[in-house]
Design a protein around this motif. Sequence first.
Motif: not given
Length: 226
Positions: A72-74, A76-77, A80-81
């Motif tokens: 979950r490095k970005t 956006v991700k 979302q997470w």
Amino acid sequence: LGEGGQIEQEVKTFGTTTASLLALLDWLREWQVTHVAMESTGVYWKAIWNILEGHMALLLVNARHIKTVPGRKTDVKACQWIAQLMQYGLLKASFVPRPEVRQWRDLTRHRTKLIDQHTAVVNRLHKVLEDGNIKLSTVISDIMGVSGRRMLRALASGESDPQVLAALGDNRLRATPEALQESLLGHVQEHHRFMLETLLDQVEFLEQQIARLDDRLQEKMSPFEA
């Protein structure tokens, strides 16, 4: 949820200016969002919180609890997470006090910083006196009292006669005139006088700022006093 109970997801990026954050608020309202979760990263969450507070339920989440999940490095991700975790009820919200308490905390923390600075300046003043071989602190417990300040101001202004300086002391001082005179006989040069003057000015400025904070705290807290 969309038609048929399917989860709908829309990702949109906003800036951090007030205008952009107000646009974020409008966008969340359009989607009829009732709960928002965000990472407690530095102070950056505060601007978003201040805009959204009062319009929907907010959750501030410790960033370390989320970043431990791999992949979950970005940004956006990560968003979302966080949304998924909130949907499943797996987020533990950090405590965020109400606005009044946050203001009190800002004021008290700032006051503590100023007091620390005041102490540091007084310590520096002691060093300058020692460098000029002035032993006033050995006969007066608090050189920043009324008598001590009068003597220090006179020293900074160019007075060097120990008798004249000692005469500036209050009669209530425990030190004898002889002890005062002996402590005030030093090797004070122009450099020391300059340093004393600037340090005394700084001490007084900090004391004025601390007094302003005291008044502000009293003003802010008085409506809540019993």
